[in-house]
Design a protein around this motif. Structure first.
Motif, short mmCIF file in Angstrom:
data_model
loop_
_atom_site.label_atom_id
_atom_site.label_comp_id
_atom_site.label_asym_id
_atom_site.label_seq_id
_atom_site.Cartn_x
_atom_site.Cartn_y
_atom_site.Cartn_z
N TYR A 33 0.63 -1.15 0.01
CA TYR A 33 0.16 0.12 0.12
C TYR A 33 0.91 1.11 0.16
N ASP A 34 2.10 1.20 0.48
CA ASP A 34 2.86 2.26 0.65
C ASP A 34 3.68 2.56 -0.53
N GLN A 35 3.43 1.86 -1.54
CA GLN A 35 4.13 2.10 -2.94
C GLN A 35 3.22 2.58 -4.03
N PRO A 36 3.61 3.29 -4.91
CA PRO A 36 2.56 3.96 -5.87
C PRO A 36 2.20 2.71 -6.96
N LEU A 37 0.95 2.37 -6.66
CA LEU A 37 0.34 1.17 -7.19
C LEU A 37 -0.61 1.59 -8.24
N LYS A 38 -0.51 0.83 -9.48
CA LYS A 38 -1.62 1.10 -10.50
C LYS A 38 -2.15 -0.25 -10.62
N GLN A 50 -4.33 3.48 7.70
CA GLN A 50 -3.16 3.53 8.28
C GLN A 50 -2.55 4.92 8.50
N ALA A 51 -2.75 5.86 7.73
CA ALA A 51 -2.51 7.41 7.84
C ALA A 51 -3.36 7.74 9.05
N ILE A 66 3.34 11.87 6.14
CA ILE A 66 2.48 10.87 6.49
C ILE A 66 1.90 10.37 5.19
N ALA A 67 1.62 11.45 4.39
CA ALA A 67 0.86 11.07 3.03
C ALA A 67 1.65 10.37 2.27
N VAL A 68 2.87 10.63 2.18
CA VAL A 68 3.95 9.98 1.23
C VAL A 68 4.44 8.68 1.85
N ARG A 69 4.43 8.64 3.02
CA ARG A 69 4.87 7.20 3.75
C ARG A 69 3.74 6.24 3.44
N ASN A 70 2.38 6.59 3.27
CA ASN A 70 1.25 5.82 2.88
C ASN A 70 0.75 5.85 1.57
N GLY A 71 1.66 6.09 0.65
CA GLY A 71 1.42 5.69 -0.67
C GLY A 71 0.79 6.80 -1.52
N PHE A 72 0.58 8.04 -0.98
CA PHE A 72 -0.14 9.30 -1.79
C PHE A 72 1.21 9.95 -2.72
N ASN A 96 -2.25 17.21 -1.98
CA ASN A 96 -3.72 17.43 -2.42
C ASN A 96 -4.27 16.29 -2.50
N SER A 97 -3.83 15.26 -3.25
CA SER A 97 -4.50 13.96 -3.36
C SER A 97 -4.60 13.30 -1.94
N PHE A 98 -3.77 13.30 -1.00
CA PHE A 98 -4.18 12.74 0.20
C PHE A 98 -5.32 13.57 1.10
N ASN A 99 -5.37 14.64 0.94
CA ASN A 99 -6.29 15.47 1.58
C ASN A 99 -7.72 15.40 0.93
N ARG A 100 -7.75 15.25 -0.38
CA ARG A 100 -8.97 14.89 -1.27
C ARG A 100 -9.57 13.66 -0.73
N ILE A 101 -8.77 12.62 -0.84
CA ILE A 101 -9.26 11.43 -0.59
C ILE A 101 -9.76 11.14 0.92
N PHE A 102 -8.75 11.78 1.81
CA PHE A 102 -8.93 11.52 3.34
C PHE A 102 -10.22 12.24 3.56
#
Length: 150
Positions: A56-61, A99-100, A114-120, A124-130
């Motif tokens: 999950y902490d990696q940029p998955l597609k 996790q975040a 925290i956002a980067v460590r959790n795969g975001f 901006n994308s972290f805030n939007r999805i959160f």
């Protein structure tokens, strides 16, 4: 007791993640390429979930996940949606956010870290999805939990 509140929140989040993973779905018995038993579908979906939770902490597609499972990405999406009632990426994002949230509650790191460590990819994308899953931003969540926003 100061730790009791956090312990109860931890157990609640653990329960939520388990319920998300165990949500029963209604699946068809006839898929292209032959019938697949419910137990095989369940095992396949569990393997996908485990892969997502390990990475999950990696940029998955979606292509990465499909390659790992040796399935067509459209078929993978169809099976997953029928079994879990959500898309693969929704499941991944919900797991990342869960996790975040732990880190927001228990740590003093910046929200960006925290956002980067959790795969975001970015804040901006972290805030939007959160906000999509929690109805508030990470900094608002931290304030509500008694932590100061970074």
């Amino acid at each position: 007791q100061p730790g009791y509140k956090w312990s109860m929140k931890a157990r609640l989040y653990d329960l939520i993640v388990r319920l998300i993973r165990l949500k029963p779905g209604q699946m068809e018995d006839d898929y292209p390429g032959g019938a697949c038993s419910e137990s095989k579908k369940f095992a396949f979906i569990e393997a996908v979930c485990e892969y997502l939770e390990r990475h999950y902490d990696q940029p998955l597609k979606l292509d990465d996940i499909a390659d790992h499972t040796n399935f067509n990405k459209f078929y993978l999406c169809k099976l997953f949606k029928e079994a879990r009632g959500m898309t693969v990426m929704d499941y991944l994002n919900q797991y990342r956010i869960a996790q975040a949230k732990w880190e927001l509650l228990g740590g003093s790191e910046s929200i960006l870290q925290i956002a980067v460590r959790n795969g975001f990819n970015n804040l901006n994308s972290f805030n939007r999805i959160f906000k999509k899953y929690n109805g508030c931003t990470p900094s608002e969540f931290r304030k509500r939990s008694g932590r100061t926003a970074q």
